[in-house]
Motif scaffolding. Structure first.
Motif, mmCIF file in Angstrom:
data_model
loop_
_atom_site.group_PDB
_atom_site.id
_atom_site.type_symbol
_atom_site.label_atom_id
_atom_site.label_comp_id
_atom_site.label_asym_id
_atom_site.label_seq_id
_atom_site.Cartn_x
_atom_site.Cartn_y
_atom_site.Cartn_z
ATOM 1 N N VAL A 212 0.835 -1.201 0.000
ATOM 2 C CA VAL A 212 0.000 0.000 0.000
ATOM 3 C C VAL A 212 0.867 1.247 0.000
ATOM 4 C CG1 VAL A 212 -1.708 1.328 1.314
ATOM 5 C CG2 VAL A 212 -1.948 -1.160 1.112
ATOM 6 N N TYR A 215 2.596 1.718 -3.453
ATOM 7 C CA TYR A 215 1.647 2.192 -4.458
ATOM 8 C C TYR A 215 1.298 3.660 -4.221
ATOM 9 C CZ TYR A 215 -2.515 2.968 -7.179
ATOM 10 O OH TYR A 215 -3.411 3.509 -8.052
ATOM 11 N N MET A 216 1.053 4.032 -2.967
ATOM 12 C CA MET A 216 0.759 5.423 -2.654
ATOM 13 C C MET A 216 1.899 6.336 -3.115
ATOM 14 S SD MET A 216 -0.927 7.968 -1.375
ATOM 15 C CE MET A 216 -2.245 7.394 -0.318
ATOM 16 N N GLN A 219 2.350 6.287 -7.266
ATOM 17 C CA GLN A 219 1.327 7.016 -8.007
ATOM 18 C C GLN A 219 1.347 8.509 -7.653
ATOM 19 O OE1 GLN A 219 -1.827 8.490 -7.043
ATOM 20 N NE2 GLN A 219 -1.272 8.291 -4.881
ATOM 21 N N SER A 220 1.738 8.825 -6.416
ATOM 22 C CA SER A 220 1.871 10.236 -6.036
ATOM 23 C C SER A 220 3.019 10.890 -6.788
ATOM 24 C CB SER A 220 2.100 10.367 -4.529
ATOM 25 O OG SER A 220 0.971 9.943 -3.804
ATOM 26 N N LEU A 277 -7.321 -0.250 -10.508
ATOM 27 C CA LEU A 277 -6.000 0.343 -10.328
ATOM 28 C C LEU A 277 -5.204 0.308 -11.633
ATOM 29 C CD1 LEU A 277 -3.866 -0.517 -7.213
ATOM 30 C CD2 LEU A 277 -2.861 -0.758 -9.464
ATOM 31 N N GLN A 313 -6.423 6.884 -9.828
ATOM 32 C CA GLN A 313 -5.343 6.161 -9.147
ATOM 33 C C GLN A 313 -5.120 6.714 -7.744
ATOM 34 O OE1 GLN A 313 -2.339 6.801 -12.159
ATOM 35 N NE2 GLN A 313 -1.285 8.380 -10.990
ATOM 36 N N ALA A 317 -5.861 4.784 -4.152
ATOM 37 C CA ALA A 317 -4.793 4.716 -3.150
ATOM 38 C C ALA A 317 -5.319 5.092 -1.765
ATOM 39 C CB ALA A 317 -3.638 5.647 -3.547
ATOM 40 N N SER A 338 1.910 5.049 4.963
ATOM 41 C CA SER A 338 1.834 5.116 3.506
ATOM 42 C C SER A 338 2.096 6.515 2.983
ATOM 43 C CB SER A 338 0.464 4.615 3.018
ATOM 44 O OG SER A 338 -0.574 5.430 3.516
ATOM 45 N N GLY A 342 5.577 7.114 1.622
ATOM 46 C CA GLY A 342 5.173 7.246 0.223
ATOM 47 C C GLY A 342 5.478 8.613 -0.353
ATOM 48 N N ALA A 377 4.458 1.158 -10.043
ATOM 49 C CA ALA A 377 3.201 1.351 -9.310
ATOM 50 C C ALA A 377 2.234 0.204 -9.587
ATOM 51 C CB ALA A 377 2.564 2.686 -9.706
ATOM 52 N N GLY A 381 0.714 -2.213 -6.835
ATOM 53 C CA GLY A 381 -0.730 -2.292 -6.760
ATOM 54 C C GLY A 381 -1.264 -3.701 -6.930
#
Length: 391
Positions: A212, A215-216, A219-220, A277, A313, A317, A338, A342, A377, A381
């Motif tokens: 998690v 992925y956070m 994608q950020s 996702l 996305q 998240a 996260s 992240g 990502a 995910g």
């Protein structure tokens, strides 16, 4: 433990407060890029300095996120949000004062405030709306996107109206004060929900929590590359600053669609969140590549695809923080992990773009970087989107 029932009027004030606070969590990040050329010309910033300016707030999102649980434990989450809104107002306003030092100091303060509030709100949603988490996270994410779009589209007109970029940036600080006023009713009469007894979840040892978190962060990173660099890319391709800012605003405004519908789609399409996702990541990648390489006359189509992908996305998240958590305490801690780790990872994205552009003199490396981060990502995910819970 579920929160005690509250009168409908208090619920309405809480929802309004969440929305108005969320509206203020992106203007400090998206208001700089549309006037970045004016800032560089005025203060003599290099592309590397500009990259640092776009990276610093994102880095602060991660570095200051671990402070959120401590503030919530000492003052409770509602009072912590209220107090930090004033820090956000100060940081956003001071960017237009004291030259280069004020610009970077304001970016630091604003990033720190956004990092703290962004960690606290998902835990509040999990605690106060346990049966409507997907709806509330969709509403919360939609408000984030609306605030981002407003800042991206209105900062250049504000600069033209004021005759300078400084008051245009500082003006966004006033909206954080309005948010504090709307949030004020949450400081009285609420009931603090004690965490359930038992051993705290050891998130740092949980592969699911790390999935998690990655992925956070990844994608950020994609989002902040766009927030920080899409307008300069479009200006270099031949658009005016006003047109580039307007297209970025359009892209962020389109995010409202998937920001709201993404969480609901993710909870209804199959047994887990992976199909939604992957779909959103693909849309964002196609959109950015179109902005970079497709004919300029079709750029409006590509910014729309980019916005649809990025809105979805991010909302997924945020939803994963809630869905992968077994209770409000775990949600608060996973939110801190996260977003803390992240966003620190995410800060590398816009910095890398600035360095690539300084080194090559072109934007061609951005496409390859975006594709690489998208692939990473999607891999994270694939684990984070599975229907499991941290217990």
């Amino acid at each position: 433990m579920s929160p005690p029932a509250r009168p409908p009027a208090r619920t309405a004030w809480l929802v309004a407060g969440l929305v108005v606070v969320a509206l203020n969590l992106r203007p400090a990040l998206t208001s700089v890029a549309p006037v970045l050329a004016s800032i560089q010309a005025s203060l003599g910033l290099t592309a590397a300095h500009a990259g640092l300016l776009t990276t610093l707030p994102v880095l602060c999102l991660g570095l200051f996120a671990p402070l959120a649980p401590r503030l919530a434990a000492r003052f409770d989450a509602e009072r912590a949000v209220f107090g930090v809104l004033f820090v956000l107002a100060l940081g956003t306003a001071v960017r237009g004062q004291f030259g280069t030092a004020g610009l970077f100091a304001g970016a630091l303060l604003a990033g720190a405030a956004i990092g703290v509030i962004g960690v606290l709100l998902p835990g509040l949603v999990k605690r106060e709306f346990p049966e409507r988490a997907s709806l509330m996270m969709g509403l919360y994410t939609m408000a984030l996107c609306l605030g981002a779009a407003a800042a991206a589209g209105l900062t250049v007109p504000l600069r033209d109206a004021f005759g300078d970029w400084r008051p245009a940036l500082a003006a966004w600080g006033g909206f954080a004060l309005i948010a504090a006023l709307v949030w004020w009713p949450q400081l009285r009469g609420h009931t603090r929900i004690a965490p359930a007894p038992g051993t705290p979840v050891r998130l740092m040892r949980s592969p699911l929590a790390w999935a998690v978190t990655l992925y956070m962060g990844l994608q950020s990173s994609l989002a902040y590359i766009v927030f920080g660099w899409l307008p300069p890319i479009l200006v270099d391709r031949g658009l005016t600053a006003l047109a580039a800012g307007g297209l970025m605003s359009l892209s962020v405004l389109v995010q409202l669609v998937t920001a709201f519908t993404g969480p609901m789609l993710a909870t209804r399409l199959g047994r887990d969140q992976r199909p939604t996702l992957w779909l959103m990541l693909t849309l964002a990648l196609i959109g950015l590549l179109g902005c970079l390489y497709a004919p300029l006359g079709s750029v409006w189509l590509w910014v729309i695809l980019l916005g649809l992908g990025q809105g979805g996305q991010f909302s997924v998240a945020m939803l994963l923080i809630v869905l992968r958590s077994g209770d409000a305490l775990t949600a608060a801690r996973l939110s801190g992990m996260s977003q803390g780790v992240g966003y620190t990872l995410a800060a590398l994205g816009p910095l890398a773009v600035g360095l690539l552009h300084d080194w090559s003199g072109t934007w061609h490396g951005v496409g390859a970087l975006f594709a690489l981060v998208t692939a990473a990502a999607a891999a994270a995910g694939s684990v984070a989107g599975q229907r499991r819970v941290i217990t």
